[in-house]
Motif scaffolding. Structure first.
Motif, PDB file in Angstrom:
ATOM      1  N   LYS A 214       6.489  15.358  -0.542  1.00  0.00           N
ATOM      2  CA  LYS A 214       6.048  14.188  -0.130  1.00  0.00           C
ATOM      3  C   LYS A 214       4.781  13.714  -0.885  1.00  0.00           C
ATOM      4  O   LYS A 214       4.715  12.278  -1.309  1.00  0.00           O
ATOM      5  CB  LYS A 214       5.585  14.551   1.369  1.00  0.00           C
ATOM      6  N   LEU A 215       4.016  14.556  -1.571  1.00  0.00           N
ATOM      7  CA  LEU A 215       3.145  14.056  -2.514  1.00  0.00           C
ATOM      8  C   LEU A 215       3.725  13.052  -3.697  1.00  0.00           C
ATOM      9  O   LEU A 215       3.268  12.116  -4.084  1.00  0.00           O
ATOM     10  CB  LEU A 215       2.527  15.290  -3.336  1.00  0.00           C
TER      11      LEU A 215
ATOM     12  N   ARG B 100       5.633   5.721  -4.302  1.00  0.00           N
ATOM     13  CA  ARG B 100       5.319   4.461  -3.609  1.00  0.00           C
ATOM     14  C   ARG B 100       4.006   3.756  -4.155  1.00  0.00           C
ATOM     15  O   ARG B 100       4.194   2.621  -4.120  1.00  0.00           O
ATOM     16  CB  ARG B 100       5.128   4.936  -2.196  1.00  0.00           C
ATOM     17  N   GLU B 101       3.141   4.572  -4.533  1.00  0.00           N
ATOM     18  CA  GLU B 101       2.021   3.622  -4.801  1.00  0.00           C
ATOM     19  C   GLU B 101       1.976   3.291  -6.195  1.00  0.00           C
ATOM     20  O   GLU B 101       1.502   2.085  -6.427  1.00  0.00           O
ATOM     21  CB  GLU B 101       0.730   4.905  -5.099  1.00  0.00           C
TER      22      GLU B 101
ATOM     23  N   THR C   8       3.622   0.147  -5.237  1.00  0.00           N
ATOM     24  CA  THR C   8       2.790  -0.762  -4.896  1.00  0.00           C
ATOM     25  C   THR C   8       2.059  -1.517  -6.098  1.00  0.00           C
ATOM     26  O   THR C   8       1.698  -2.790  -6.016  1.00  0.00           O
ATOM     27  CB  THR C   8       2.048  -0.316  -3.979  1.00  0.00           C
ATOM     28  N   ARG C   9       1.564  -0.634  -6.975  1.00  0.00           N
ATOM     29  CA  ARG C   9       0.657  -1.402  -7.980  1.00  0.00           C
ATOM     30  C   ARG C   9       1.400  -2.009  -8.765  1.00  0.00           C
ATOM     31  O   ARG C   9       0.992  -3.248  -9.316  1.00  0.00           O
ATOM     32  CB  ARG C   9       0.223  -0.075  -8.935  1.00  0.00           C
TER      33      ARG C   9
ATOM     34  N   THR D 269       4.699   9.820  -2.281  1.00  0.00           N
ATOM     35  CA  THR D 269       3.825   8.989  -2.061  1.00  0.00           C
ATOM     36  C   THR D 269       3.343   8.389  -3.491  1.00  0.00           C
ATOM     37  O   THR D 269       3.061   7.352  -3.695  1.00  0.00           O
ATOM     38  CB  THR D 269       2.536   9.843  -1.623  1.00  0.00           C
TER      39      THR D 269
ATOM     40  N   ARG E  29       3.717  -4.096  -7.702  1.00  0.00           N
ATOM     41  CA  ARG E  29       3.693  -5.338  -6.996  1.00  0.00           C
ATOM     42  C   ARG E  29       2.643  -6.068  -6.878  1.00  0.00           C
ATOM     43  O   ARG E  29       2.507  -7.164  -7.193  1.00  0.00           O
ATOM     44  CB  ARG E  29       4.033  -4.793  -5.362  1.00  0.00           C
ATOM     45  N   LEU E  30       1.264  -5.269  -6.885  1.00  0.00           N
ATOM     46  CA  LEU E  30      -0.163  -5.875  -6.858  1.00  0.00           C
ATOM     47  C   LEU E  30      -0.225  -6.569  -8.424  1.00  0.00           C
ATOM     48  O   LEU E  30      -0.734  -7.647  -8.521  1.00  0.00           O
ATOM     49  CB  LEU E  30      -0.916  -4.848  -6.904  1.00  0.00           C
TER      50      LEU E  30
ATOM     51  N   ILE F  23       5.266  19.398   1.292  1.00  0.00           N
ATOM     52  CA  ILE F  23       4.127  18.961   0.987  1.00  0.00           C
ATOM     53  C   ILE F  23       4.017  18.111  -0.392  1.00  0.00           C
ATOM     54  O   ILE F  23       3.610  16.978  -0.760  1.00  0.00           O
ATOM     55  CB  ILE F  23       2.880  19.894   1.217  1.00  0.00           C
ATOM     56  N   GLN F  24       4.665  19.029  -1.338  1.00  0.00           N
ATOM     57  CA  GLN F  24       4.603  18.711  -2.698  1.00  0.00           C
ATOM     58  C   GLN F  24       5.617  17.639  -2.978  1.00  0.00           C
ATOM     59  O   GLN F  24       5.369  16.521  -3.391  1.00  0.00           O
ATOM     60  CB  GLN F  24       5.064  20.085  -3.692  1.00  0.00           C
TER      61      GLN F  24
END
Lengths: 343, 155
Positions: free
Chosen positions: A86-87, A93-94, A97-98, A90, A100-101, A83-84
């Motif tokens: 994957k956190l 990834r965010e 993405t930011r 994630t 990219r934004l 879980i940690q």
């Protein structure tokens, strides 16, 4: 029977021995190990240091539990570690993405500036071309008017000394206004040039042009329309004069104006005009108000349609426009003349 | 204040009765039951989020852990329930992070689409400008006409 029993005991013993050996790593631990060795592991560790450190801690605990033969504890720690992990992934990834934004927003902003610049350049170019087009048409109108005035002068040669000179003077006014970009005034000047070939029209033509110029200075289109009407009437009188000697009818006079406009590239047939509006019709009460309303509407239309010229003429009850107070005496008509797109 | 405490305890007691009647007396069961109520509320909120479809199996897993934890609590397996509640808590943090990332992706996709649309508009304007420039050259315009790159142009 005894042999069978011995075999069963041996199988049970083997099974027991197998249970005491090192525990098999659970699936969750394998997944956690795979995550810890993933190609983005380093980036995830940088982005989400706390979560990644937790994942590593649970991985260590899971391995310890496995070494101690506690597969259940190993699974429990691995699940928490997963879980940690994957956190952390994630979060990575965010973050990407930011990025990219932000890049897209930057591109969007630059493109908006570019669009503004291009829109402005296109608008300026269109305006330039429109003015050039108008200029060419007005020059053509001036030329046509001049030819018409010259023809009229020829017909009346010798009877109106100085008339030609006056016509040329009006043409000069038209040209001058044309040079100053006063397109509408130049049209008036051109029309007045035809009208002012008559000596007796000089005062009204001069006055009308002066007032039209003033209206243009103030960009007062409503007043301009009144002057247009006035000059148009002068033009009509000039045509009347020009055709009088040849026995022309009022319809011929209208045709004369249409001919001039056609020569300049305006719509050739009266039916093609954008609008032909009766302005007044014999002094009935309320007629003047209706006439004013129509003039105001025409002025508004002219604002929205810069490629149209408005001229007003005195049709004197006979004109080629059906439905406009036919046969009721004096009738003033305004023409909204669409300028063609190309010369 | 006292009334409020009594009311809160009453609500908790009802919840615990539903979750773990056998372990009502244990402090651990009480603690786990409270945690599960919070987790359930969080999961409902997450499931209703706009980008919940991006959560997929992780959300299903969390819901399964919640059910398992409830069962364990009902059966008096407090320790197992506590372990699942702890895991669920971490999973909910993961789900929230995933939702945030999905939202950012939606916004990034929209921004990229907008940028593409603007590129099309630029292309249209350039085509229009080029056609006008051609017309201007054909008309042999003497006055200098505006360049494409000029930011502001006098009317």
């Amino acid at each position: 029977m005894r042999r069978e029993l011995s075999s069963a005991v041996a199988v049970a013993a083997l099974a027991a021995l197998a249970g005491c050996g090192p525990a098999q790593p659970p699936d969750s631990l394998r997944q956690l190990e795979a995550l810890a060795g993933a190609k983005d592991a380093e980036a995830a560790a940088e982005t989400a240091a706390t979560a990644w450190a937790e994942a590593q801690r649970y991985l260590a605990l899971a391995n310890e539990a496995l070494d101690a033969g506690d597969a259940a504890a190993a699974d429990r720690f691995s699940e928490l570690g997963l879980i940690q992990g994957k956190l952390a992934m994630t979060s990575l990834r965010e973050q990407r993405t930011r990025g990219r934004l932000e890049a897209a927003a930057e591109v969007e902003s630059q493109r908006k500036i570019e669009i503004e610049r291009l829109t402005s350049a296109v608008a300026a170019m269109e305006q330039l071309l429109a003015r050039d087009r108008m200029r060419r048409h007005v020059e053509a109108v001036v030329d046509a008017s001049r030819r018409r005035a010259a023809a009229a002068e020829e017909q009346r040669a010798g009877t109106r000394p100085g008339g030609e000179k006056l016509g040329e003077a009006r043409l000069e006014v038209g040209r001058e206004m044309l040079g100053r970009g006063r397109i509408e005034a130049a049209v008036l000047g051109a029309l007045a040039a035809a009208g002012a070939a008559l000596e007796e029209q000089k005062a009204s033509a001069d006055g009308a042009i002066a007032l039209a110029e003033q209206a243009l200075e103030r960009e007062d289109l409503a007043v301009l329309q009144e002057r247009v009407e006035e000059v148009g009437a002068g033009a009509h009188r000039a045509f009347a004069w020009a055709f009088e000697g040849a026995g022309a009818t009022p319809a011929d006079r209208i045709s004369g104006l249409v001919e001039i406009l056609s020569a300049a590239g305006f719509s050739a047939a009266p039916d093609d005009y954008g609008a032909a509006v009766s302005l007044s019709g014999g002094g009935k009460r309320g007629k003047q108000a209706a006439c004013d309303d129509r003039l105001a509407a025409l002025a508004a239309a002219l604002k929205d349609a810069p490629r149209h010229a408005v001229v007003a003429i005195d049709a004197r009850g006979a004109h080629p426009f059906p439905g406009l107070d036919e046969g009721k005496g004096k009738c003033q008509v305004a023409l909204v003349v669409p300028l063609p797109v190309s010369p | 204040m006292r009334t409020r405490i009594v009311a809160t305890s009453a609500v908790l007691a009802i919840a615990l009765t539903a979750l773990a009647p056998a372990a009502l007396a244990g402090p651990r069961a009480r603690r786990v039951a409270s945690a599960l109520i919070r987790s359930e509320s969080s999961l409902q909120e997450i499931s209703a989020a706009e980008d919940a479809s991006a959560l997929g199996a992780e959300l299903t897993l969390a819901q399964r852990w919640l059910d398992d934890a409830r069962s364990a609590l009902r059966d008096g397996r407090d320790k197992r329930a506590e372990m699942l509640a702890q895991r669920l808590d971490a999973q909910i943090a993961l789900l929230r992070a995933m939702l945030s990332a999905a939202g950012a992706e939606t916004r990034a996709d929209a921004a990229e689409r907008a940028a593409l649309a603007l590129a099309d508009r630029i292309s249209e304007l350039e085509t229009r400008y080029d056609a006008l420039a051609l017309e201007a050259r054909g008309a042999q315009l003497t006055s200098a006409f505006p360049e494409k790159t000029e930011a502001t142009l006098a009317p």
